[in-house]
Structure formats: C-alpha cells, structure tokens
Design an enzyme around this catalytic site. Structure first.
Site, mmCIF file in Angstrom:
data_model
loop_
_atom_site.group_PDB
_atom_site.id
_atom_site.type_symbol
_atom_site.label_atom_id
_atom_site.label_comp_id
_atom_site.label_asym_id
_atom_site.label_seq_id
_atom_site.Cartn_x
_atom_site.Cartn_y
_atom_site.Cartn_z
ATOM 1 C CG ASP A 171 10.679 0.166 7.003
ATOM 2 O OD1 ASP A 171 11.115 1.306 6.411
ATOM 3 O OD2 ASP A 171 10.231 0.330 8.540
ATOM 4 C CB ILE A 196 -1.069 -0.456 1.374
ATOM 5 C CG1 ILE A 196 -2.056 -1.214 1.295
ATOM 6 C CG2 ILE A 196 -1.332 1.297 1.104
ATOM 7 C CD1 ILE A 196 -3.164 -1.142 2.607
ATOM 8 C CE LYS A 253 12.884 -7.873 3.094
ATOM 9 N NZ LYS A 253 11.727 -8.989 3.709
ATOM 10 C CG HIS A 280 0.650 -2.825 9.647
ATOM 11 N ND1 HIS A 280 1.320 -2.657 10.120
ATOM 12 C CD2 HIS A 280 0.687 -4.468 9.803
ATOM 13 C CE1 HIS A 280 2.754 -3.700 10.746
ATOM 14 N NE2 HIS A 280 2.173 -4.387 11.080
#
Lengths: 261, 261, 261, 261
Positions: B90, B86, B94, B146
């Site tokens: 991080d 979304i 990555k 989240h």
C-alpha cells in the site's frame, strides 16, 4: 493549523524593466490589494522572456509549473491564480494545462481572462471610456490587439460591438495577427468619411514590441505610417492596458470572483 | 544548460533521532554514494510522524508531494526516487500515486522496493546471511516483518522459501499483522524438535515500535515472551535492516537500476 | 428505468474447444449462477488466441475494451468484471488499465484474482485438498504454475506455505517461468528422502500447452521426464483449475464480493 | 487486416421528424458523401430529446459515449467525429470530454464546429449570402442565434462583423440567451433609419422551438411581434442552417480537414 494562502498573478511577461513596473507589477499590486490575506507571487508564461531576463539580469522568475510547485513546497494550501491575459486563447489553454497537475495538491482557484463573459466586455469598454478622452469631432480611436488563430479571437469583434453599443461609434478594434486586421480597420475608417484623425492605442496589457513597432513604428508598414499615408492625422498612445487603474481593477474583480467561487 | 539532478530517498519515517541516524540516514548516505552527481533529498510518507517531528522539534521534513514540488521549484529536471520500502504494498502504491502528477514536470525515475523481482529475494537473503551469524546447533532465526492485507504480503513466504533454499533451513519469517503470523511461526518451530533457542530479528528497515514491543517487549504477548513461555531460549537483536551495510547496498543498487533504466 | 446489469468474465483464453468448455465456460457458468440477474458476457485477453480463433473458426470473441464498449453500447449501466486470473500480475494490471477508461461510463465493479488476500490462499489450498486425493505414503504432489517476473510471483511460495500449514507437507509448488522453478522443486523433493512417487498437477486455470508439454510431455526436458530420470514414479493429471467445482466457486465468491463492495 | 472506418455526425438533436430529415439527416448525408469509405453513424447530445424520442417513438438514438462505444465494439479503428455545432461552446466542450476516454481505443479525429477559425466566418457568411436573397432597399436581415454564457459567444459579433465586411451592411446578428440580445438588435436597426422591413432567419442548425416561438411566434414577446410593434414589416424564414446545401458543405469540409489532419 492556519491555512497558507497565495495569489499567483500570471503574465506573458516582459523584459523591459519600465514596462514590468508600470503594467505587470501595477496589476499585481492592485489584484493583491483585493486579497490582502494572500501572499503575492509572480509567474511569466513566455519561456523566451524568462530566459532573456535570466541571462541578462541574472534574475530568475518562475514559470507557472515552478511557481505552483514552489507554493506546494512552501506549504501553501489555497492559491488564487489570476492571469493577466485578455482572452481565453492558446496562452490560457496552456495555463490551464499547466495548472491541472496541481489541482490535487492545492485548493487552486483559477481566475478567468479579462474578456470571458458578456459583462466583461461591458466592463472593459466602460473602463476604456472612463480612462481615455472620447473621440473628438472627426476623430477615430483604433485599438490594436494581438490576434490569434484560436477561436477566442472573436473577442475583438465583440469588444468593438460593445464600444459602439455604449456610444463610441468611432472606436475600432483591429489585430496584428488575427481578424480583423489592419485592412478591415482601414475599410471601416473609409466608411466613416468624416474621420480625419486617428488615435492609436494598444489593446494589450503591455505596450511592448507590437505597440512600439507594428503600431507606432517609423517603418512604412506600421499602422501609424499606413494611416498617415492614407491621409489621417495619427497620434499614438504607448500605454498598455495595465497602466489604466480602471482596467487593473477588472483583474482584481476576476481574482475575487475566482476566490469566492 | 546543465541538468540539475536529485536523489529523493523516501521512507515511512521515524521520530527517534537515533533510529533516524542509524537506519534512514545511513541508507540515504549509501544510496547517495552510488549517485554522486545527484543532490540528496529526504521525504517521509507518514503524516503522523511528520506532524510529531514538527511539533516536538520544530523541524519540517517534506512528504513526497512537497519534496517533489520543491525539486521542481528549484529547477531540478531529473529525479531518482528511491523508496526504502521492503514491499510493493500500500505504501508503495500510494507513493506511485503521489509521484504521478510530477511525471510531466520532471524526468522522474522510480526505484523499486527491496523485494520486487526474484533476484531481490536472493540478494536480501544473501545479505542477511552475510550480516548475521548462521543459526547454531539447536538454534532458529525468526524474522518479524510488518505484514499487510495487500497482496504483496506474499513476499514474506518467498523470503523464507529462499532462505531455506540457500541453506538456512531454520530461518523463519513471520509478521505482526499479516500472514504468516506468530501462530504459523510457532507451528513451524514445533515441527523442528531439535530447536531449543530462537534469535529474533526485525524484518523492518527501522527497529521501532514493533521491534521493541511486539517482538522484544516485556509484555506477555510479545513474541519473545510467548517463545520463552513455550520453552525456547530467546535473544533479540534490535537492529533494523537499514543498519546492515549489505542491505543498504541493495537500495543503492535499486536506485542505480532506476537511474539507468 | 430498470438498470441493465452484466457480468463480464475475463480469461486469458484458449483455442482448444474442449478446454474452453471444461474450464472457462464452466467457470463462467458458476460465476454467473452467483449473479443471476446479470447478463453473462465473455472476454479473452490474449490477442494471439483471439486472432487464432477468428482465423480458424471465423468466431469473434471480444477483448476487454470491446466487451466493455459493447456493454456501454447496449445500455448496460452496472458491470461486474471477474477475471479468471490466478494472480495480481501483468495480465491483471493490463486488465485494470483497459477497464480504467470505462469507469466513467459504467458502474464497474472489478473482482480480484484468485490469490489476492491471505484468506484466498487458505481457500484455494482447501479447495485443492477437497478436490484431490491426499498424497499417499511416499508420494508428493507437485503443482506447476506459470510464473512471472512480476512481483506478484511471490504468490507461489505462499501457496506452498499454506498447503504445508494445512497439513499437506509433501505438496510443492513450482513454476515454468518464475521462482521457484523446477530446480527448486527437485531440491525440495530430494530433501524428502521418503518420496518415491510424484503426482504432477497444473496450477493453471486451463490445462494447455504448458501442462501438456512442459509438465507432462514426452520430451526429455519435461518435468515428468526429468522426475522419471531422477527415479520418481510420475503420474500427470491434465486438469486445469477450472475443472474443479470447488475452485470455480472461489471465482464466484470473488465476483460476489466485487458486486457487494 | 482492413481498417474499419466510421463517420460519427453528432448533433444536439431534434424530436421533430420533419426537422430531423431536412436538417440533421441532410447534413449527415452531405458530410458522409465527402468520406465515402466511412460508415455513417448518428449521435445526439441532448438527453432530453433522446428520452423523448425513445418514449414517444420507441426509437433509440445513441448519445456520444454509446455511439463511440458501439464503434469500438464493432471493431472500428478510425472514427471521424464531426459535430453539427455552430460554436466552440459548452456543448462542444462536453463533446470533447465525452470523446476523451475513447482516444486510446480509437484513432479518433475530431472535427471543429462551424465557426472556429477566421476563415470559417468568411465561409459561413458567403454561404449565407449565396443562399439568401440580398437585403433589398430598406430591408434588413436579422439572424437569431441561440447565445450562451460561454466565452465562445463572441462568435455572433464576429459573424455580423464579417457580414458587414463582405458587403451586407444591413445584416444583423442577435441571440435569444446571449449577447447581443434583441435590445442590441433593435438599437442597431434604429441606427439605420432607412430600414422599414426585417427578414428574420434562425442562425441555428435546426429551426426548432426557438425559431418557431422566440423568433416567429404569435406571442407579444417574440422578435417578430416586437419588431412589428416597432413598425417594421417582418417576414420569417423558418429554415435551419442545415437546410442550406452551402452550409452543409462547410460541415463536410470540416470533417475532411479532421480526417486529413
């Protein structure tokens, strides 16, 4: 979880099945025997040869990026990469560049070319001296290397130096494309007035086009023809370095050193 | 020679077969339909989930490096990599780091996360408004995201802003681990005294652990329980974003933009 | 040998001497006061401004690469680089790219922009609330930010969210070039029918061209003119964020965090 | 805007003012004369020598990173970096590594070491033959190089090969730390039974510690002492390569080639 380990032997390549078997596959087998818990893989660096094999035989052989990518994809975590190159030249530089993106993806251990450290020259010279009959009375050995514009080309002079140092005073090294060339070889022969016969050997892993044509060919500009024209009796040995077990064991030793480093 | 093209859809992953099918596989299918001449591949970024699936089901799913390596090994030359993330957080950073070594080996076209440009927020808000019933009289919608410590976390506030801007004044966005949290959601609800009922929706691609427990769980600290304790009638919809065709089409659009860039 | 330490404060730049002194130099001084054993240096990132200053005043100011190179040349070994940027946007990405080659040459400690973590928004909101009079009866505050197509643009919505969360319900944030724009600000004002007066503030480190023209200008498309046209009483405060000691202390805090990390 | 151009001549370094003047500064002057529109700069690579000069004389000389950083800081945009190294060995590899971060900051043109291409060997051999008296009757010349474990060490054998090739059959090359060593030199001398006298020359840019002690020292393990012990009449010439104008002009030619590439 068990570590998956592979040995990737990287060669310039050849499109001759016979040569592949006698030289490259033979080196691969001997290096592989030194690292028995490593899965053996093959890669060639010559795009031209890879395309020729694919077109002619429908056989795919990996280049270095694809071979390393395949190992990553299959979950290998440690890879010993041993080139069958003789020198730290352009091909080896290219190989290092191709391997670089994979250093974060694999524990990659890079073996050195056949002629890297001073000891390597001693080892190759001894391997040749053990594998070939010593020059007889009035006889010279001439090794024909490829030669390159890369500064690593100096290796040829050092090999000749070491052959002399170890006692084969009448062994000479020349190259097709670098220095020393045929002119230098001829001059050095002429400085040895006792020499009547020359034995020609390729100083290449594979006895391919250069060995068959530039060295031993019927054309008047082959080394053989020119030497005969200069009055020497010439014999040609069409064996690549990979056909000598003593040389193959040097590649195995390099792979072991890379593994243990 | 024909170019081999692949579409690699990268998700955090899930170990629930049902969720995998309804969310991730559904997105993959819809993105794939937008790039019909690209071979579809899957990768997950969560090592924990990959190991769980391997152990439990004996099924191997690639992580990003292995998926990209596999494509290189198989001779693919163009790869569209579309994450189902979304945010530009991080996980996406990555992903970019993992993709970097492959940029020299592939024509790699990287799609952006769902919420990147201003238009993306409009598009997601409209997709949600098209997919869900509008808040009724006295009813609020609360989306649970989240949340992250990464600066990309600001996306949640912008999404709520845009939902208001497009007319859903009683739609709120909160997060489990970032800002705004449940306290801010509750405060915003309390500023709307007409609200008596709350519809809870996960703002995650997959309705997994957070949706089932943190949002809809029976425990007293679930959002549902706390809202009920505060006197609201609560209904929970346990559908991940990937279950809405209108949202899936946004990922497809991102992949197309990446392809055409 | 003693370590030589420097603090490099990096700003977009300004060509107005007055603004330079009140905003940028003031931030530099306050950040420097927090790291008293670091030599203070300045860099600007705007090539246009650097060239203008050089041409007009004959004064050279370093860009980031030259400032860092100068520190290397002078033997500095530790450098805290603190940007005066508000967001993790294109300018900051560019800064990180410019700093990257120096990470092997210096112990480089990179401070974050003003709005990075959730706490940063709280801190900036409180600093503004401490520095400015609260909106009076029937009065709204509107902060005009720059805005960007970069995903970091979401920061503006989060700042407004936090201002509301901390009690300033009638403080709004809009941007010249991003989202929310003036249209969204106007709509939000119209949703607050009690509002009769608007106080305009730049949400930029420096009150420059945008503040003087786009915000407070006499032209009919300035925010001031449009708001007046819509019937609001408008007052403009032409102070950049760098003129508020409470904001400057936030940059100092970021530099300290970078130093201690 | 006018381009600012610099020539950075990089040497290993020396702490002897006399040697600095006669060798390094002399090379710098001659290379500089070939690039008259480039500002001349100096860097040394030996940290030990840099620290010794700083401590003893209070004089700061840049290492490569600081010298390049200084050029960036001063606004230079084109830099020709010419090493005074003889070989493509460890020092040159290190130099390339140190220069790498600056390739994005400067138009950096890297000159090659003295012995890189085949032509370089011819050129150095001719320069030596033009600068030194030919070996007389019963006389050999022995050049003492440094030697290295790096594969570039093969350069010494090629230089001897070329000296022979150009007619100086009694010129030999050995090294202190590499191959060939003194033992090989001695053996080669013994193969020339007509040789009674040896002239020793350093094959180093600077006639420093190795030349004064290992080559010409009074200790019994110096080359001089060992040769005298073996019955040769020995003369030592304590001149570094940098003292020969013909050699200096080779560095100038390398810098020009780098500039024009």
């Amino acid at each position: 979880m068990e570590e998956k380990k592979a040995l990737l032997v990287v060669s310039f390549g050849t499109s001759f099945p016979d040569t592949l078997e006698k030289n490259i596959a033979a080196i691969e087998r001997d290096v592989s025997a030194a690292l028995p818990d490593h899965v053996l893989r093959r890669a060639f660096t010559s795009g031209m040869i890879l395309r020729k094999i694919a077109r002619r035989d429908g056989v795919h052989i990996d280049d270095v990026p694809r071979a390393l990518a395949r190992l990553v994809a299959e979950g290998f975590t440690q890879v010993v990469l041993q080139p069958t190159h003789i020198m730290n030249g352009d091909e080896y530089d290219k190989l290092c560049g191709q391997a670089a993106p994979f250093t974060g993806l694999l524990d990659l251990r890079l073996g050195t070319p056949l002629l890297t450290e001073a000891e390597d020259y001693q080892a190759l010279a001894r391997a040749l001296m053990d594998s070939l009959p010593a020059p007889g009375e009035g006889e010279a050995l001439v090794f024909m290397g490829h030669g390159t514009g890369h500064h690593a080309n100096a290796a040829y002079c050092q090999l000749e130096y070491v052959l002399h140092d170890l006692g084969w005073k009448d062994a000479l090294v020349g190259t097709v494309e670098g220095y020393p060339g045929f002119a230098e070889v001829l001059r050095r022969l002429s400085e040895r007035p006792h020499i009547r016969a020359v034995r020609l050997h390729p100083l290449m892993v594979v006895a391919g086009d250069h060995a068959n044509n530039d060295m031993a060919g019927e054309e008047e500009d082959s080394w053989r023809a020119q030497l005969e024209g200069a009055g020497y009796a010439v014999t040609c040995t069409l064996k690549g370095l990979g056909e000598y077990p003593a040389v193959r064991s040097l590649f195995a030793r390099h792979a072991l050193v890379a593994h243990d480093r």
